[in-house]
Design a protein around this motif. Structure first.
Motif, short mmCIF file in Angstrom:
data_model
loop_
_atom_site.label_atom_id
_atom_site.label_comp_id
_atom_site.label_asym_id
_atom_site.label_seq_id
_atom_site.Cartn_x
_atom_site.Cartn_y
_atom_site.Cartn_z
N ASP A 1 0.80 -1.22 0.00
CA ASP A 1 0.00 0.00 0.00
C ASP A 1 0.84 1.27 0.00
O ASP A 1 0.29 2.37 -0.08
CB ASP A 1 -0.95 0.02 1.20
CG ASP A 1 -0.22 -0.04 2.54
OD1 ASP A 1 0.99 -0.30 2.55
OD2 ASP A 1 -0.87 0.17 3.59
N THR B 1 -1.47 -4.75 -5.80
CA THR B 1 -2.77 -4.45 -5.18
C THR B 1 -2.58 -4.13 -3.71
O THR B 1 -1.67 -4.64 -3.06
CB THR B 1 -3.75 -5.63 -5.33
OG1 THR B 1 -5.03 -5.23 -4.84
CG2 THR B 1 -3.28 -6.84 -4.55
N ASP C 1 -5.82 -3.79 -2.20
CA ASP C 1 -7.23 -4.04 -1.92
C ASP C 1 -7.40 -5.48 -1.45
O ASP C 1 -7.53 -6.41 -2.27
CB ASP C 1 -8.07 -3.77 -3.17
CG ASP C 1 -9.57 -3.79 -2.87
OD1 ASP C 1 -9.96 -4.39 -1.85
OD2 ASP C 1 -10.34 -3.22 -3.67
N LEU C 2 -7.39 -5.69 -0.15
CA LEU C 2 -7.47 -7.04 0.38
C LEU C 2 -8.83 -7.67 0.17
O LEU C 2 -8.96 -8.89 0.11
CB LEU C 2 -7.10 -7.04 1.87
CG LEU C 2 -5.70 -6.50 2.20
CD1 LEU C 2 -5.39 -6.73 3.68
CD2 LEU C 2 -4.63 -7.14 1.32
N ASP C 3 -9.86 -6.85 0.04
CA ASP C 3 -11.21 -7.39 -0.21
C ASP C 3 -11.30 -8.01 -1.60
O ASP C 3 -12.03 -8.99 -1.81
CB ASP C 3 -12.25 -6.28 -0.08
CG ASP C 3 -12.42 -5.80 1.36
OD1 ASP C 3 -12.14 -6.60 2.29
OD2 ASP C 3 -12.80 -4.62 1.55
N GLN C 4 -10.58 -7.43 -2.56
CA GLN C 4 -10.59 -7.94 -3.93
C GLN C 4 -9.54 -9.01 -4.19
O GLN C 4 -9.52 -9.62 -5.26
CB GLN C 4 -10.39 -6.77 -4.91
CG GLN C 4 -11.51 -5.75 -4.92
CD GLN C 4 -12.83 -6.36 -5.33
OE1 GLN C 4 -12.90 -7.18 -6.24
NE2 GLN C 4 -13.91 -5.98 -4.63
N PRO D 1 -9.02 -12.13 -3.08
CA PRO D 1 -9.46 -13.50 -3.43
C PRO D 1 -9.87 -13.61 -4.90
O PRO D 1 -9.53 -14.60 -5.58
CB PRO D 1 -10.65 -13.74 -2.50
CG PRO D 1 -10.39 -12.86 -1.33
CD PRO D 1 -9.76 -11.62 -1.91
N ASP D 2 -10.60 -12.62 -5.43
CA ASP D 2 -11.01 -12.66 -6.83
C ASP D 2 -9.81 -12.55 -7.76
O ASP D 2 -9.75 -13.21 -8.80
CB ASP D 2 -12.00 -11.52 -7.12
CG ASP D 2 -13.35 -11.75 -6.45
OD1 ASP D 2 -13.69 -12.91 -6.17
OD2 ASP D 2 -14.05 -10.74 -6.20
N ALA E 1 -3.80 -4.19 8.37
CA ALA E 1 -3.78 -5.65 8.38
C ALA E 1 -2.35 -6.19 8.36
O ALA E 1 -1.45 -5.59 7.78
CB ALA E 1 -4.55 -6.19 7.16
N ILE F 1 -3.57 -13.03 5.36
CA ILE F 1 -3.94 -13.27 3.96
C ILE F 1 -3.14 -14.40 3.31
O ILE F 1 -3.44 -14.82 2.21
CB ILE F 1 -3.78 -11.98 3.11
CG1 ILE F 1 -2.31 -11.50 3.12
CG2 ILE F 1 -4.70 -10.89 3.62
CD1 ILE F 1 -2.06 -10.32 2.20
#
Length: 221
Positions: free
Chosen positions: A10, A33, A35-38, A40-41, A60, A65
């Motif tokens: 980040d 990236t 963006d930890l929410d994205q 997995p995708d 985090a 992760i």
């Protein structure tokens, strides 16, 4: 075929540094990236060959992760090198920021990190072969002394332990073992702050054994 590299980071400067490092290699496809929410995708979309991650991404910790990428080999880039407890799978190595081009090249081409491979370049400055042999013997004695005395001092004498770790960093430096040197410095820092460093000392002793084997192998018969 491109080598797919993922960098989880980040910090803008560190991102730009990785972009620059990778720009020197035509066979690298870099994805960055924070963006930890994205994440997995993203991992489902691209089959990454290797992953680099910062120790902390926002608030985090990277340990949370790691399970997302399973068995994909990964490295932790950090300004503080210490081993994370209870982590599965463990990273191949912890690397000091900033990542430099030669280290990245070795990882990509050989699949290893050269930071802890001992070498004898230090001794090449001595033109006298007899002096080289003597210096190697002294180094080996220092390493063997550390291997015996560090466990003893760990039980009985914190001041002696700090001194042994401090001096051992110099031996690792002579062998160009940058990773081991950094671990010694982190261990010394923790010990001086009266913090636990047992897991780092286990790693240090393992590296001492490896160093002794290396020096012994390169001594004349």
């Amino acid at each position: 075929m491109k080598v797919q590299v993922l960098y989880v980071e980040d910090n803008l400067i560190d991102k730009r540094n990785m972009e620059w490092v990778c720009s020197n290699f035509s066979n690298i496809a870099l994805t960055i990236t924070d963006d930890l929410d994205q994440l997995p995708d993203l991992l489902k979309e691209i089959s990454f060959d290797i992953i680099f991650t910062d120790r902390r991404i926002g608030s985090a910790n990277f340990a949370g992760i790691v399970p997302l990428w399973g068995k994909t080999p990964y490295y932790v880039l950090s300004n503080s090198i210490y081993l994370e407890k209870g982590l599965e799978p463990q990273p191949i190595s912890y690397l000091q920021k900033p990542l430099i081009q030669s280290t990245f090249e070795s990882i990509i081409n050989k699949g290893v990190v050269p930071l802890n491979d001992p070498n004898l370049d230090y001794f090449e400055q001595f033109p006298n072969e007899e002096f080289k042999v003597k210096m190697k013997e002294l180094l080996k004695e220092e390493l063997e002394n550390a291997l015996v005395k560090i466990p003893e001092a760990q039980k009985n004498d914190s001041s002696e332990l700090i001194l042994l770790i401090h001096n051992l960093a110099g031996s690792f430096s002579i062998l160009s073992m940058k990773d081991s040197f950094a671990i010694c410095k982190e261990t010394e820092k923790r010990l001086r702050a009266n913090e636990n460093a047992d897991e780092l000392i286990v790693e240090i002793l393992s590296n001492v054994k490896h160093s002794i084997q290396f020096v012994t192998l390169h001594q004349p018969n």
